[in-house]
Design a protein around this motif. Structure first.
Motif, PDB file in Angstrom:
ATOM      1  N   ALA A  70       0.829  -1.206   0.000  1.00 35.39           N
ATOM      2  CA  ALA A  70       0.000   0.000   0.000  1.00 35.39           C
ATOM      3  C   ALA A  70       0.863   1.257   0.000  1.00 35.39           C
ATOM      4  O   ALA A  70       0.548   2.231  -0.695  1.00 35.39           O
ATOM      5  CB  ALA A  70      -0.929  -0.006   1.214  1.00 35.39           C
ATOM      6  N   ILE A  71       1.948   1.248   0.763  1.00 34.48           N
ATOM      7  CA  ILE A  71       2.846   2.401   0.803  1.00 34.48           C
ATOM      8  C   ILE A  71       3.495   2.617  -0.564  1.00 34.48           C
ATOM      9  O   ILE A  71       3.563   3.741  -1.071  1.00 34.48           O
ATOM     10  CB  ILE A  71       3.918   2.211   1.893  1.00 34.48           C
ATOM     11  N   ARG A  72       3.974   1.518  -1.170  1.00 35.56           N
ATOM     12  CA  ARG A  72       4.608   1.628  -2.489  1.00 35.56           C
ATOM     13  C   ARG A  72       3.625   2.148  -3.530  1.00 35.56           C
ATOM     14  O   ARG A  72       3.972   3.006  -4.357  1.00 35.56           O
ATOM     15  CB  ARG A  72       5.171   0.276  -2.920  1.00 35.56           C
ATOM     16  N   LEU A  73       2.384   1.634  -3.505  1.00 34.28           N
ATOM     17  CA  LEU A  73       1.391   2.080  -4.479  1.00 34.28           C
ATOM     18  C   LEU A  73       1.043   3.548  -4.276  1.00 34.28           C
ATOM     19  O   LEU A  73       0.912   4.303  -5.244  1.00 34.28           O
ATOM     20  CB  LEU A  73       0.134   1.223  -4.363  1.00 34.28           C
ATOM     21  N   THR A  74       0.914   3.974  -3.033  1.00 32.59           N
ATOM     22  CA  THR A  74       0.613   5.376  -2.751  1.00 32.59           C
ATOM     23  C   THR A  74       1.706   6.284  -3.284  1.00 32.59           C
ATOM     24  O   THR A  74       1.433   7.315  -3.925  1.00 32.59           O
ATOM     25  CB  THR A  74       0.453   5.587  -1.235  1.00 32.59           C
ATOM     26  N   LEU A  75       2.956   5.927  -3.039  1.00 35.29           N
ATOM     27  CA  LEU A  75       4.078   6.733  -3.531  1.00 35.29           C
ATOM     28  C   LEU A  75       4.157   6.709  -5.048  1.00 35.29           C
ATOM     29  O   LEU A  75       4.471   7.732  -5.679  1.00 35.29           O
ATOM     30  CB  LEU A  75       5.386   6.224  -2.922  1.00 35.29           C
ATOM     31  N   LEU A  76       3.858   5.547  -5.655  1.00 31.56           N
ATOM     32  CA  LEU A  76       3.883   5.454  -7.117  1.00 31.56           C
ATOM     33  C   LEU A  76       2.823   6.336  -7.743  1.00 31.56           C
ATOM     34  O   LEU A  76       3.098   7.074  -8.705  1.00 31.56           O
ATOM     35  CB  LEU A  76       3.672   3.994  -7.532  1.00 31.56           C
ATOM     36  N   VAL A  77       1.606   6.272  -7.210  1.00 31.36           N
ATOM     37  CA  VAL A  77       0.517   7.089  -7.753  1.00 31.36           C
ATOM     38  C   VAL A  77       0.832   8.575  -7.611  1.00 31.36           C
ATOM     39  O   VAL A  77       0.626   9.364  -8.549  1.00 31.36           O
ATOM     40  CB  VAL A  77      -0.809   6.739  -7.053  1.00 31.36           C
ATOM     41  N   ALA A  78       1.360   8.972  -6.453  1.00 34.26           N
ATOM     42  CA  ALA A  78       1.725  10.375  -6.260  1.00 34.26           C
ATOM     43  C   ALA A  78       2.858  10.777  -7.202  1.00 34.26           C
ATOM     44  O   ALA A  78       2.855  11.892  -7.746  1.00 34.26           O
ATOM     45  CB  ALA A  78       2.139  10.608  -4.809  1.00 34.26           C
ATOM     46  N   ALA A  79       3.814   9.867  -7.419  1.00 35.29           N
ATOM     47  CA  ALA A  79       4.946  10.173  -8.303  1.00 35.29           C
ATOM     48  C   ALA A  79       4.513  10.341  -9.751  1.00 35.29           C
ATOM     49  O   ALA A  79       5.195  11.013 -10.534  1.00 35.29           O
ATOM     50  CB  ALA A  79       5.995   9.067  -8.201  1.00 35.29           C
ATOM     51  N   ILE A  80       3.388   9.744 -10.130  1.00 37.01           N
ATOM     52  CA  ILE A  80       2.869   9.908 -11.493  1.00 37.01           C
ATOM     53  C   ILE A  80       1.927  11.103 -11.581  1.00 37.01           C
ATOM     54  O   ILE A  80       2.021  11.924 -12.504  1.00 37.01           O
ATOM     55  CB  ILE A  80       2.135   8.629 -11.949  1.00 37.01           C
ATOM     56  N   ALA A  81       1.022  11.215 -10.620  1.00 39.12           N
ATOM     57  CA  ALA A  81      -0.017  12.240 -10.687  1.00 39.12           C
ATOM     58  C   ALA A  81       0.545  13.650 -10.503  1.00 39.12           C
ATOM     59  O   ALA A  81       0.134  14.584 -11.205  1.00 39.12           O
ATOM     60  CB  ALA A  81      -1.091  11.967  -9.634  1.00 39.12           C
ATOM     61  N   VAL A  82       1.483  13.817  -9.569  1.00 44.50           N
ATOM     62  CA  VAL A  82       1.977  15.163  -9.269  1.00 44.50           C
ATOM     63  C   VAL A  82       2.728  15.774 -10.456  1.00 44.50           C
ATOM     64  O   VAL A  82       2.461  16.931 -10.824  1.00 44.50           O
ATOM     65  CB  VAL A  82       2.846  15.146  -7.995  1.00 44.50           C
ATOM     66  N   PRO A  83       3.677  15.063 -11.105  1.00 43.83           N
ATOM     67  CA  PRO A  83       4.325  15.675 -12.285  1.00 43.83           C
ATOM     68  C   PRO A  83       3.344  15.994 -13.413  1.00 43.83           C
ATOM     69  O   PRO A  83       3.499  17.015 -14.095  1.00 43.83           O
ATOM     70  CB  PRO A  83       5.336  14.610 -12.709  1.00 43.83           C
ATOM     71  N   LEU A  84       2.354  15.120 -13.624  1.00 44.35           N
ATOM     72  CA  LEU A  84       1.360  15.411 -14.662  1.00 44.35           C
ATOM     73  C   LEU A  84       0.602  16.692 -14.346  1.00 44.35           C
ATOM     74  O   LEU A  84       0.391  17.545 -15.220  1.00 44.35           O
ATOM     75  CB  LEU A  84       0.386  14.236 -14.793  1.00 44.35           C
ATOM     76  N   ASN A  85       0.190  16.842 -13.104  1.00 43.16           N
ATOM     77  CA  ASN A  85      -0.533  18.048 -12.710  1.00 43.16           C
ATOM     78  C   ASN A  85       0.372  19.270 -12.693  1.00 43.16           C
ATOM     79  O   ASN A  85      -0.097  20.395 -12.896  1.00 43.16           O
ATOM     80  CB  ASN A  85      -1.166  17.844 -11.327  1.00 43.16           C
ATOM     81  N   LEU A  86       1.652  19.059 -12.436  1.00 42.91           N
ATOM     82  CA  LEU A  86       2.600  20.174 -12.485  1.00 42.91           C
ATOM     83  C   LEU A  86       2.686  20.732 -13.902  1.00 42.91           C
ATOM     84  O   LEU A  86       2.589  21.948 -14.117  1.00 42.91           O
ATOM     85  CB  LEU A  86       3.966  19.705 -11.998  1.00 42.91           C
ATOM     86  N   VAL A  87       2.858  19.836 -14.878  1.00 44.41           N
ATOM     87  CA  VAL A  87       2.955  20.277 -16.273  1.00 44.41           C
ATOM     88  C   VAL A  87       1.650  20.937 -16.708  1.00 44.41           C
ATOM     89  O   VAL A  87       1.654  22.022 -17.306  1.00 44.41           O
ATOM     90  CB  VAL A  87       3.301  19.083 -17.190  1.00 44.41           C
ATOM     91  N   PHE A  88       0.515  20.286 -16.397  1.00 46.64           N
ATOM     92  CA  PHE A  88      -0.769  20.869 -16.774  1.00 46.64           C
ATOM     93  C   PHE A  88      -0.997  22.207 -16.087  1.00 46.64           C
ATOM     94  O   PHE A  88      -1.459  23.167 -16.714  1.00 46.64           O
ATOM     95  CB  PHE A  88      -1.910  19.914 -16.415  1.00 46.64           C
TER      96      PHE A  88
END
Length: 293
Positions: A70-88
């Motif tokens: 669960a910890i790994r998945l949470t960090l993975l999702v944040a690592a993908i979602a945050v850069p995408l939202n940063l660019v957008f």
């Protein structure tokens, strides 16, 4: 006839924004009491329950196989979602603040949409869009593409509920700064990328970091939308908030509060970093550097 101006000058003038000491003390006490009841006491309760059985039980709860997944998945999702939202967020803010175009108001409305839509509803929309009974469902299944009850669905739901944070931090900041510096840079021969990296980005870097922190905190703590699209497959599609729910429903309170305390710790770290950035930004403004130092 009495001199009204003299009588007014003899009276002690008090700014309407200045409250009597008693009123200030009462307001501060009410605010402190409210924050204590709503934030401090629940946080202390989580930490007390997490360590009720000692450090060994706490450590075991966090290093258990499903908890680590669960910890790994949470960090993975944040690592993908945050850069995408940063660019957008940067692209949308730059377009809205620096240019005039048709549909600008509609774009701003779309950016604010996740603030007004329940996360559960947004998760349900993805179920209707990518589910087995949807128009795309059979095609996705025939090509072996899994969206729902898999990592892509969790990422999509998280991106949706978090994409306003960066843009909403940058839009008013860029609008306040105007376009004078960018126009001067272009006049001096800079191209678009040079103008962005040497002029725009230094002016918005603290607001950008602030928005990224808020986006990251929401991405790691999101529950509603992720709960709908994840399928609650233990060890595979459960993020930390979902893992807390599963443990709590199983009456494994010590482990549930242990994982919850880790989420609380991440929130506190985000709060501390945000406070430091605010102080640093304010210091830069006070120093006359417009937050560029």
């Amino acid at each position: 006839m009495p001199d009204i101006s003299s009588a007014f000058n003899r009276r002690r003038w008090r700014s309407p924004a200045t409250e009597p000491p008693g009123a200030r003390a009462l307001l501060m006490a009410l605010a402190a009491l409210y924050l204590t009841l709503i934030i401090v006491l629940p946080l202390i309760s989580v930490l007390v329950e997490a360590f009720r059985n000692g450090w060994s039980a706490y450590h075991a709860a966090l290093t258990e196989k499903d908890a680590l997944a669960a910890i790994r998945l949470t960090l993975l999702v944040a690592a993908i979602a945050v850069p995408l939202n940063l660019v957008f967020g940067v692209a949308a803010s730059w377009a809205i603040a620096k240019f005039e175009f048709r549909g600008k108001a509609f774009l701003i409305t779309l950016i604010d949409l996740p603030f007004s839509v329940s996360p559960v509803i947004s998760g349900l929309v993805y179920v209707l869009l990518f589910g087995a009974q949807s128009a795309l469902g059979p095609w996705l299944k025939s090509h072996g593409i899994e969206i729902l009850f898999a990592v892509p669905g969790i990422v999509l739901a998280t991106v949706f509920v978090t994409f306003p944070f960066v843009a909403r931090e940058l839009i008013p900041l860029m609008q306040e700064q105007g376009t004078a510096e960018e126009e001067a840079a272009i006049t001096l021969g800079a191209n678009g990328w040079q103008t962005f990296f040497r002029v725009t980005l230094p002016n918005i870097k603290w607001g950008l970091l602030y928005g990224v922190l808020l986006c990251n905190a929401r991405a790691m703590g999101e529950f509603g939308a992720v709960s709908v699209v994840s399928g609650h497959i233990r060890g595979l599609t459960t993020t930390m908030p979902l893992h807390v729910e599963i443990l709590y429903n199983e009456y494994n309170l010590a482990a549930a509060f242990a994982v919850a305390s880790l989420l609380a710790l991440l929130a506190l770290v985000t709060l501390v970093v945000r406070t430091v950035l605010e102080i640093w930004f304010a210091h830069g403004l006070a120093g006359g550097g417009n937050g560029k130092h």
